[in-house]
Scaffold this active site. Structure first.
Site, PDB file in Angstrom:
ATOM      1  N   ILE A  25     -95.614  57.061 -70.136  1.00  0.00           N
ATOM      2  CA  ILE A  25     -95.904  57.181 -71.565  1.00  0.00           C
ATOM      3  C   ILE A  25     -96.311  55.833 -72.146  1.00  0.00           C
ATOM      4  CG2 ILE A  25     -94.888  57.686 -73.824  1.00  0.00           C
ATOM      5  CD1 ILE A  25     -93.177  59.823 -72.456  1.00  0.00           C
ATOM      6  N   ASP A  53     -87.723  41.525 -69.298  1.00  0.00           N
ATOM      7  CA  ASP A  53     -86.702  42.562 -69.180  1.00  0.00           C
ATOM      8  C   ASP A  53     -86.033  42.692 -70.539  1.00  0.00           C
ATOM      9  OD1 ASP A  53     -84.516  44.168 -68.697  1.00  0.00           O
ATOM     10  OD2 ASP A  53     -83.845  43.078 -66.912  1.00  0.00           O
ATOM     11  N   ASN A  83     -90.766  51.301 -75.809  1.00  0.00           N
ATOM     12  CA  ASN A  83     -90.869  52.459 -74.922  1.00  0.00           C
ATOM     13  C   ASN A  83     -89.916  52.408 -73.735  1.00  0.00           C
ATOM     14  OD1 ASN A  83     -92.368  54.788 -73.543  1.00  0.00           O
ATOM     15  ND2 ASN A  83     -92.657  53.116 -72.094  1.00  0.00           N
ATOM     16  N   ARG A 140     -85.341  44.208 -83.808  1.00  0.00           N
ATOM     17  CA  ARG A 140     -84.984  42.992 -84.556  1.00  0.00           C
ATOM     18  C   ARG A 140     -86.063  41.933 -84.423  1.00  0.00           C
ATOM     19  NH1 ARG A 140     -80.421  38.767 -82.682  1.00  0.00           N
ATOM     20  NH2 ARG A 140     -82.226  38.057 -81.443  1.00  0.00           N
ATOM     21  N   SER A 171     -87.167  57.836 -79.157  1.00  0.00           N
ATOM     22  CA  SER A 171     -85.996  58.701 -79.124  1.00  0.00           C
ATOM     23  C   SER A 171     -86.243  59.798 -78.085  1.00  0.00           C
ATOM     24  CB  SER A 171     -85.737  59.272 -80.521  1.00  0.00           C
ATOM     25  OG  SER A 171     -84.570  60.076 -80.534  1.00  0.00           O
ATOM     26  N   SER A 172     -85.663  60.961 -78.281  1.00  0.00           N
ATOM     27  CA  SER A 172     -85.832  62.091 -77.362  1.00  0.00           C
ATOM     28  C   SER A 172     -85.478  63.366 -78.103  1.00  0.00           C
ATOM     29  CB  SER A 172     -84.914  61.930 -76.144  1.00  0.00           C
ATOM     30  OG  SER A 172     -84.821  63.143 -75.413  1.00  0.00           O
ATOM     31  N   TYR A 206     -77.390  60.060 -71.872  1.00  0.00           N
ATOM     32  CA  TYR A 206     -78.777  59.839 -72.281  1.00  0.00           C
ATOM     33  C   TYR A 206     -78.993  60.301 -73.713  1.00  0.00           C
ATOM     34  CZ  TYR A 206     -83.866  60.262 -72.386  1.00  0.00           C
ATOM     35  OH  TYR A 206     -85.193  60.156 -72.727  1.00  0.00           O
ATOM     36  N   LYS A 249     -80.034  57.955 -77.112  1.00  0.00           N
ATOM     37  CA  LYS A 249     -81.219  58.190 -77.934  1.00  0.00           C
ATOM     38  C   LYS A 249     -80.843  58.599 -79.352  1.00  0.00           C
ATOM     39  CE  LYS A 249     -84.449  57.461 -74.819  1.00  0.00           C
ATOM     40  NZ  LYS A 249     -85.492  56.424 -74.965  1.00  0.00           N
ATOM     41  N   THR A 274     -94.469  62.856 -66.140  1.00  0.00           N
ATOM     42  CA  THR A 274     -94.609  61.491 -65.624  1.00  0.00           C
ATOM     43  C   THR A 274     -93.874  61.443 -64.287  1.00  0.00           C
ATOM     44  OG1 THR A 274     -92.562  60.739 -66.662  1.00  0.00           O
ATOM     45  CG2 THR A 274     -94.585  60.535 -67.969  1.00  0.00           C
TER      46      THR A 274
END
Length: 264
Positions: free
Chosen positions: A24, A70, A97, A130, A146-147, A161, A165, A196
């Site tokens: 994505i 990272d 992402n 931030r 988010s999800s 998970y 989110k 994906t």
């Protein structure tokens, strides 16, 4: 004579997408470039994948650069944003992402697994936001990930998970208030199942008895979760992200947009 404004174009804008070497994130980066933005392609491991995305964006007539960081490490987030501003002379759009998936009954979750998931999906996104606020030009855009499992879709053995989110939804609501002094909008997208490599590695968990089916069979079954009877793909997410990044989305603020084809 002033230039004619073309709606939804991003010419002159500078965007950064975390975790954009594949999936994505890569689709986001390419679409932002297609619409005229210069793009910082962030990656953590595979420079080869990131450079392919950079080459694709350049092939579309825009500019891009790959920068390693990272985002679980706050110091690296700061350095990433500093390098982006130094390279392109500013920053207008930041898309967060990067993320990891996790499955398991909450009775079996270890401290290590909790920290692995929340350090990236939640803590990482907080500090990306931030630093985006600190580095963005006035009128910029912050778009988090988010999800649909955060609120709309309940999946067994997916609490870690989903919770990681769910925090993003609250961040967006409050960040949008705090970022108003710089006229920065803060929103998130909440994808459902999107095809994906990550989808293929874990789709068996979303379908009862999923281990009995091949990855291709599970993908075909997942298409029926939406009344549109097709799968979601990275481009479906990227198009909405590009809208949120545009001037036309200025009045969309503090919102989480579920992108699952009506599955939830």
């Amino acid at each position: 004579m002033s230039e004619t404004h073309i709606p939804y174009r991003l010419d002159g804008k500078i965007a950064l997408v975390t975790g954009s070497g594949r999936g994505i994130g890569a689709a986001m980066a390419v679409e932002l470039g297609r619409l005229g933005a210069k793009v910082v392609v962030n990656y953590v491991n595979s420079v080869e994948s990131a450079e392919k995305v950079v080459d694709e964006i350049k092939g579309l007539g825009s500019d891009a650069v790959a920068i390693q960081a990272d985002v679980r490490q706050v110091s690296q987030i700061v350095e990433l944003m500093d390098k982006a501003v130094k390279h392109f002379g500013g920053l207008d759009i930041v898309c967060s992402n990067s993320g990891v998936v996790s499955f398991g009954h909450f009775g079996d979750v270890t401290e290590e697994e909790f920290d692995r998931v929340f350090s990236l999906n939640t803590r990482g996104q907080f500090f990306v936001a931030r630093e985006a606020y600190r580095h963005l030009n006035n009128g910029g855009r912050i778009i988090l990930m988010s999800s649909n499992t955060a609120k709309d879709l309940s999946v067994p053995k997916h609490s870690l998970y989903s919770g990681s989110k769910g925090a993003i939804d609250s961040f967006v609501r409050i960040f949008s208030k705090d970022a108003g002094d710089k006229k920065i909008t803060v929103n998130a997208v909440a994808p459902g199942g999107t095809v994906t490599d990550m989808f293929h590695s874990c789709s068996q968990h979303y379908i009862p008895g999923g281990d009995k089916y091949t990855a291709e069979e599970r993908q075909a079954m997942a298409a029926h979760a939406s009344p549109l009877t097709r799968n979601g793909f990275p481009l479906d997410i990227a198009k909405v992200v590009c809208f949120l990044a545009s001037d036309e989305a200025e009045w969309v603020n503090g919102k989480v947009l579920t992108l699952d084809g009506g599955a939830a």
